[in-house]
Every structure is written in structure tokens, then in C-alpha cells.
Design a protein around this motif. Structure first.
Motif, PDB file in Angstrom:
ATOM      1  N   ALA A   1       5.427  -5.571   2.412  1.00 40.24           N
ATOM      2  CA  ALA A   1       4.739  -4.769   1.387  1.00 40.24           C
ATOM      3  C   ALA A   1       5.419  -3.420   1.219  1.00 40.24           C
ATOM      4  N   ARG A   2       5.803  -2.790   2.334  1.00 43.78           N
ATOM      5  CA  ARG A   2       6.412  -1.459   2.229  1.00 43.78           C
ATOM      6  C   ARG A   2       7.810  -1.514   1.635  1.00 43.78           C
ATOM      7  N   SER A   3       8.515  -2.611   1.863  1.00 45.65           N
ATOM      8  CA  SER A   3       9.841  -2.625   1.249  1.00 45.65           C
ATOM      9  C   SER A   3       9.726  -2.872  -0.256  1.00 45.65           C
ATOM     10  N   ALA A   4       8.647  -3.523  -0.692  1.00 43.05           N
ATOM     11  CA  ALA A   4       8.448  -3.681  -2.145  1.00 43.05           C
ATOM     12  C   ALA A   4       7.958  -2.374  -2.764  1.00 43.05           C
ATOM     13  N   CYS A   5       7.270  -1.553  -1.979  1.00 40.11           N
ATOM     14  CA  CYS A   5       6.679  -0.317  -2.506  1.00 40.11           C
ATOM     15  C   CYS A   5       6.706   0.747  -1.409  1.00 40.11           C
ATOM     16  N   PRO A   6       7.789   1.519  -1.337  1.00 36.68           N
ATOM     17  CA  PRO A   6       7.966   2.442  -0.210  1.00 36.68           C
ATOM     18  C   PRO A   6       6.839   3.474  -0.064  1.00 36.68           C
ATOM     19  N   ASP A   7       6.229   3.906  -1.174  1.00 32.88           N
ATOM     20  CA  ASP A   7       5.171   4.914  -1.023  1.00 32.88           C
ATOM     21  C   ASP A   7       3.773   4.287  -1.044  1.00 32.88           C
ATOM     22  N   LEU A   8       3.685   3.095  -0.490  1.00 32.25           N
ATOM     23  CA  LEU A   8       2.406   2.388  -0.457  1.00 32.25           C
ATOM     24  C   LEU A   8       1.401   3.136   0.432  1.00 32.25           C
ATOM     25  N   SER A   9       0.160   3.246  -0.022  1.00 33.12           N
ATOM     26  CA  SER A   9      -0.900   3.751   0.865  1.00 33.12           C
ATOM     27  C   SER A   9      -1.577   2.547   1.500  1.00 33.12           C
ATOM     28  N   LEU A  10      -1.898   2.694   2.777  1.00 33.67           N
ATOM     29  CA  LEU A  10      -2.417   1.548   3.531  1.00 33.67           C
ATOM     30  C   LEU A  10      -3.750   1.855   4.164  1.00 33.67           C
ATOM     31  N   SER A  11      -4.626   0.853   4.196  1.00 38.31           N
ATOM     32  CA  SER A  11      -5.831   1.007   5.014  1.00 38.31           C
ATOM     33  C   SER A  11      -6.060  -0.283   5.780  1.00 38.31           C
ATOM     34  N   THR A  12      -6.947  -0.208   6.767  1.00 39.56           N
ATOM     35  CA  THR A  12      -7.196  -1.371   7.602  1.00 39.56           C
ATOM     36  C   THR A  12      -8.599  -1.322   8.184  1.00 39.56           C
TER      37      THR A  12
ATOM     38  N   LYS B   1       5.611 -13.175  -2.112  1.00 41.67           N
ATOM     39  CA  LYS B   1       5.444 -13.079  -3.567  1.00 41.67           C
ATOM     40  C   LYS B   1       4.337 -12.081  -3.931  1.00 41.67           C
ATOM     41  N   VAL B   2       3.278 -12.089  -3.127  1.00 40.05           N
ATOM     42  CA  VAL B   2       2.189 -11.128  -3.364  1.00 40.05           C
ATOM     43  C   VAL B   2       2.696  -9.713  -3.072  1.00 40.05           C
ATOM     44  N   ALA B   3       3.528  -9.584  -2.017  1.00 38.93           N
ATOM     45  CA  ALA B   3       4.114  -8.274  -1.715  1.00 38.93           C
ATOM     46  C   ALA B   3       4.992  -7.819  -2.878  1.00 38.93           C
ATOM     47  N   ALA B   4       5.783  -8.748  -3.433  1.00 33.87           N
ATOM     48  CA  ALA B   4       6.719  -8.386  -4.512  1.00 33.87           C
ATOM     49  C   ALA B   4       5.980  -7.889  -5.754  1.00 33.87           C
ATOM     50  N   ALA B   5       4.707  -8.269  -5.883  1.00 37.89           N
ATOM     51  CA  ALA B   5       3.929  -7.809  -7.046  1.00 37.89           C
ATOM     52  C   ALA B   5       3.866  -6.280  -7.083  1.00 37.89           C
ATOM     53  N   PHE B   6       3.902  -5.638  -5.912  1.00 39.81           N
ATOM     54  CA  PHE B   6       3.882  -4.165  -5.902  1.00 39.81           C
ATOM     55  C   PHE B   6       5.119  -3.600  -6.603  1.00 39.81           C
ATOM     56  N   ARG B   7       6.217  -4.342  -6.536  1.00 37.43           N
ATOM     57  CA  ARG B   7       7.454  -3.867  -7.165  1.00 37.43           C
ATOM     58  C   ARG B   7       7.537  -4.340  -8.620  1.00 37.43           C
ATOM     59  N   ASP B   8       7.074  -5.572  -8.858  1.00 39.26           N
ATOM     60  CA  ASP B   8       7.360  -6.203 -10.150  1.00 39.26           C
ATOM     61  C   ASP B   8       6.286  -6.014 -11.212  1.00 39.26           C
ATOM     62  N   LEU B   9       5.055  -5.797 -10.804  1.00 42.87           N
ATOM     63  CA  LEU B   9       3.980  -5.723 -11.795  1.00 42.87           C
ATOM     64  C   LEU B   9       3.595  -4.257 -12.001  1.00 42.87           C
TER      65      LEU B   9
END
Ligand code: SAM
Ligand code: SF4
Length: 470
Positions: free
Chosen positions: A296-307, A250-258
Motif C-alpha cells: 500500500a505504501r509503495s502505491a501511495c507514499p504519503d498514505l495515512s494509516l490506522s489500525t 491490485k487493491v493496493a494499486a488502486a491508491f496509485r491508479d484511481l
């Protein structure tokens, strides 16, 4: 009696965003008690060192900063030491740091003005690092002056941490996890936006375990994101730090939905080796971590990531380290923070008798390898913006001068360009023409985008993608 002379405070901060947030609250509390900010230590009547103890080096930095204050002390300056080292050492810090007059823990920040007032009168050195019970803990509301508000603001949603990552001192220094009530968080976001902020970063040690919303399905962090996304006038939402084991679909889906979610995720992995992750007590395997990234990436394909990466953890073999390197190649993060393991007092690693057995030169070599690989990957990732027009939230004038402004893409990449300072706080389309090691440069490619008044408009949703056009 207090002297009528103006009282000026200089605050030197070390450590994470949690400490940045705490410093802003200290400034506000001291300001309300008649203090103004000094531009340098030399001009100050009070110096506050806000310490960090996450690694030994961080702790040493505070000790040396305090040592350098000897001369100023002779001129009568007061010194207060706060933050995680203060919490960890308590009253012992008064012996370890002879220049310190006041030692205060993070839970005692609201008492700082009073501790300072008392010391001015009785000159008795004091340490107060008592911890407030979880049930009684109250978050300090931000109370900035309009002119002090930045385009991007931090809003705390949680304090402390209930995890037991074996290397980590945070649960010792920051105590049990407490979630800030949802309405308080939303009210603070609104307040910052009303004073000109356009982006908020919701901060906590493990934001995914936030439980201040009382949501029906128990996914309180997803609920909080949804509520913050409704704040008019806000352009972007970020959060940090996410714990992979608690990161939900659900938190991942926020990248797509919000529409206000910035396409950026900091998801600390620490190691690419499942064996090491188990010894770190992180609660996930390499494969489980990668599945969270897929969500997360499937909700937002151009996501930038850090770690975050730790090298040289007790018992880390060459094979374990090779798995960390392979994970970096596989994921292709946009940026990373990397550290050599540093043994910390009272951590589970000590109780589990995990000896700090990777030699210092091996740790240093592994860190260099990680960083060299990441430099290549970051360069490649930044290169994808070249020639494209991307949306930049303008944060301010660049320290480089020459009429340059700076701002960030939704993915958190810093961009420099020449422009009118009136654009600060606006979303501006920038054609990216140079990719440097960690930053981008470009030029304005059109008028600032109109304010994003209608959160659910499809146009707006499209616009919030980091790249507008090729
Ligand atoms: N709560 C966050 C999390 O779970 O990822 C971040 C905590 S800490 C402030 C930030 C980073 O410092 C960690 O993610 C870890 O990589 C690093 N760190 C923490 N303890 C460390 C230690 N003892 N030695 C080296 N690095 C450490
Ligand atoms: Fe430390 Fe782990 Fe808590 Fe992060 S989640 S603060 S690394 S114990």
C-alpha cells in the motif's frame, strides 16, 4: 386504530459504522410509515436502541440505557431494541430488558415499522431475530431526503462475515457474508452524489473478500473500486474494514491508479506478535502483515494509516505485548483504535478453550502503554502537515462555533478553520498552522478548488495528494 397524534421516534445508536448505516435505513423506513424524528427521548413516542455486542462494555451500555427508560415507559413510550445484542440474545432479551417491547435483529430492520404498528394495536411484546438465508438476502436501498444527506456518506457493500477470528462475535450476530451486487452499490453511490455527497466510505466487515462484481480475475473489490471511481461528482472514496489476509496488490494499486481514492487505509492488525495472531486465527503473520503495508505504501507514499489493537488476549505474554509495541513504533500509524480483550459468547475462543487469563490490571496497564505511545506517534505524524497547504473536504460547521468549519484531509485528519458555510461540500486549500493531539487547525490559503470533472486529468491526480504545497 392509530392515534392521529404525530408519532415521534428517537434512535440511540451504539457501535460501528455498520450500525450507523442501519440507523439511517431505520429512519427512512419509519419516516415512510409516518414517523418524524424526536430531538430528545422525552419528546418521543418510540425509542429505538440499536445495540452493539462487540465487547462486554458495549453490551452493558445498552442494558443501562434501557434501564434508564423506566420512567418514560410509565408515560407510555414504546421501546424497541435492535442490533447485535438483540441478535445474540433473541427472545431472552425481553426478560433481560423489562422495558423492551420489541426486539429485532439486523435482518429484520425492514420489518420494524410493521412490528411497531402491530405492538401499538395488540400490546404484545415480540422478538423477531430470524436470519434471512444468504441466497434470499436483499440489501435495503438508501432512501434519504435531499436535506438529510451529508457530505460524506456510508454505502454498504457487504453484510456478515465468513472469518473465524477467535475473539469476534460478529459472525454470530451478523451471520454469513453476503456481497451486495456491484450495480446496486454504484447506483447508491450515484444517488448520494446526486443529493450532494462528495465522499463515500464503502463498508463491510471484510471488504477485500467482496464478491459481488463477477470480475474476470476474481478480484471483485478492486473491480468495485474501479467502478465507483467512475462516478462523476464524487471527490473521495474510502473503505473499511480491510482484512490484511485478503488485501491484494491490485487493491493496493488502486491508491496509485484511481484518482478518487483517498490516501487512507484502515488495516487492523490486532497484535504485533505472530504467536498471538495465530491464536487469534487471523490468517497472517507479523511479517506478512508488514508486506501488505509495503504494497500500500509503495502505491501511495504519503498514505495515512490506522489500525485496531487488542491487548490482553488470552495467553498474551509480556513478550507478545512488547511485539505489539514494537510494531506500533515500526509502522508509525496515524491513529489507532485500541481495546482490552473482552470474552464474548459463542466465539471460537471459547470453543478453543482460550481462557481470559490476563489479569484486568495488566490489560488496563497495557492499554495505557499502547495509547501513550500512540499519542506521541500521532503528534509526530500530524506535525508533518505544519506549514504546508493541504486539501480539505469541508464537512460542515464546527460544534465549537465562532465561524469555524471542519473538514478532513484525504488521510482522514480532521482540520478546523474559519470560513464561509457556503464552502461545505467543497475542496479547499488550507495552510495548516496548529497540530493538536488529534486534530489540525489552519486558514484558507486560496479559492475552493474547481469541481473535479475530469477524473483522469493529471492535474486532478496531483491535486488529490493530501499536501498541495510546502
Ligand atoms: N471486521 C473488522 C476486522 O476484521 O478488523 C472489524 C471488526 S470489529 C467491529 C472492530 C474491532 O473490535 C476489531 O478489529 C477488534 O480490534 C475489536 N474487537 C472485536 N472483538 C473484540 C473482543 N472480543 N475484545 C476486544 N476487542 C474486540
Ligand atoms: Fe470479526 Fe474477524 Fe470478521 Fe472482522 S474479520 S468481523 S474481526 S471475524
Amino acid at each position: 386504530m392509530d392515534s392521529p397524534a404525530p408519532k415521534r421516534v428517537y434512535i440511540q445508536n451504539f457501535g460501528c459504522q455498520m450500525n450507523d448505516y442501519d440507523v439511517d435505513r431505520m429512519i427512512e423506513l419509519l419516516r415512510d410509515d409516518g414517523w418524524s424524528m424526536a430531538a430528545t427521548q422525552d419528546e418521543a413516542d418510540l425509542i429505538v436502541l440499536n445495540s452493539c455486542s462487540i465487547r462486554e462494555k458495549s453490551e452493558q451500555k445498552v442494558q443501562s440505557a434501557a434501564g434508564r427508560l423506566r420512567e418514560l415507559k410509565q408515560r407510555g413510550v414504546m421501546v424497541a431494541v435492535g442490533g447485535c445484542v438483540a441478535q445474540q440474545e433473541g427472545g431472552r432479551l425481553l426478560q433481560q430488558i423489562p422495558t423492551a417491547d420489541i426486539v429485532f435483529g439486523p435482518d429484520q430492520i425492514p420489518r420494524l415499522p410493521e412490528l411497531v404498528r402491530r405492538f401499538r394495536v395488540d400490546k404484545r411484546r415480540v422478538a423477531d431475530t430470524s436470519v434471512i438465508d444468504v441466497e434470499d438476502y436483499q440489501f435495503l436501498d438508501a432512501n434519504p431526503l435531499p436535506g438529510d444527506v451529508r457530505v460524506t456518506s456510508l454505502v454498504t457493500i457487504q453484510k456478515g462475515c465468513d472469518n473465524h477470528c477467535a475473539y469476534c462475535v460478529v459472525p454470530v450476530t451478523r451471520g454469513r457474508e453476503v456481497s451486495r451486487p456491484l450495480d446496486e452499490v454504484v447506483a447508491e453511490v450515484r444517488h448520494f452524489v446526486s443529493l450532494g455527497s462528495r465522499e463515500v466510505t464503502l463498508i463491510g466487515q471484510n471488504v477485500n473478500s467482496y464478491h459481488g462484481a463477477g470480475s474476470v480475475d476474481g478480484d471483485d473489490f478492486a473491480e468495485l473500486l474501479r467502478r465507483v471511481d467512475e462516478v462523476e461528482g464524487l471527490y473521495r472514496i474510502r473503505y473499511t474494514t480491510s482484512h490484511p489476509k485478503d488485501f491484494t496488490a491490485k487493491v493496493a494499486a488502486a491508491f496509485r491508479d484511481l484518482p478518487r481514492m483517498a490516501p487512507f487505509l484502515h488495516l487492523p492488525v490486532q497484535s504485533g506478535s505472530t504467536r498471538t495472531l495465530k491464536r487469534m486465527v487471523r490468517g497472517y503473520t507479523r511479517e506478512e502483515y508488514l508486506r501488505k503495508l509495503d504494497l500500500a505504501r509503495s502505491a501511495c507514499p504519503d498514505l495515512s494509516l490506522s489500525t485496531d489493537i487488542i491487548v490482553g488476549y488470552p495467553g498474551e505474554t509480556a513478550a507478545d505485548f512488547a511485539e505489539t509495541m514494537s510494531l506500533l513504533r515500526e509502522v508509525e500509524y496515524d491513529s489507532i483504535y485500541s481495546f482490552e480483550y473482552s470474552e464474548r459468547p459463542d466465539t471460537p475462543a471459547l470453543k478453543l478453550a482460550l481462557r481470559d487469563d490476563v489479569p484486568v490490571d495488566v490489560k488496563a496497564a497495557r492499554l495505557q502503554e499502547v495509547q501513550a505511545l500512540q499519542r506521541e506517534i500521532t503528534a509526530r505524524r500530524l506535525g508533518r502537515f505544519l506549514g504546508r497547504v493541504a486539501e480539505v473536504l469541508v464537512e460542515g460547521q464546527s460544534r465549537l462555533g465562532q465561524g469555524q468549519l471542519c473538514g478532513r484531509l484525504g488521510g482522514n485528519e480532521m482540520v478546523y478553520f474559519v470560513g464561509d458555510p457556503a464552502l461545505v461540500g467543497r475542496l479547499v486549500p488550507i495552510r495548516v498552522d496548529v497540530a493538536r493531539t488529534h486534530t489540525l487547525c489552519g486558514e484558507i490559503a486560496g479559492p475552493a478548488l474547481p469541481d473535479l470533472a475530469v477524473p483522469s486529468s493529471p492535474v486532478r491526480r496531483k491535486r488529490l495528494l493530501p499536501v498541495l504545497a510546502s
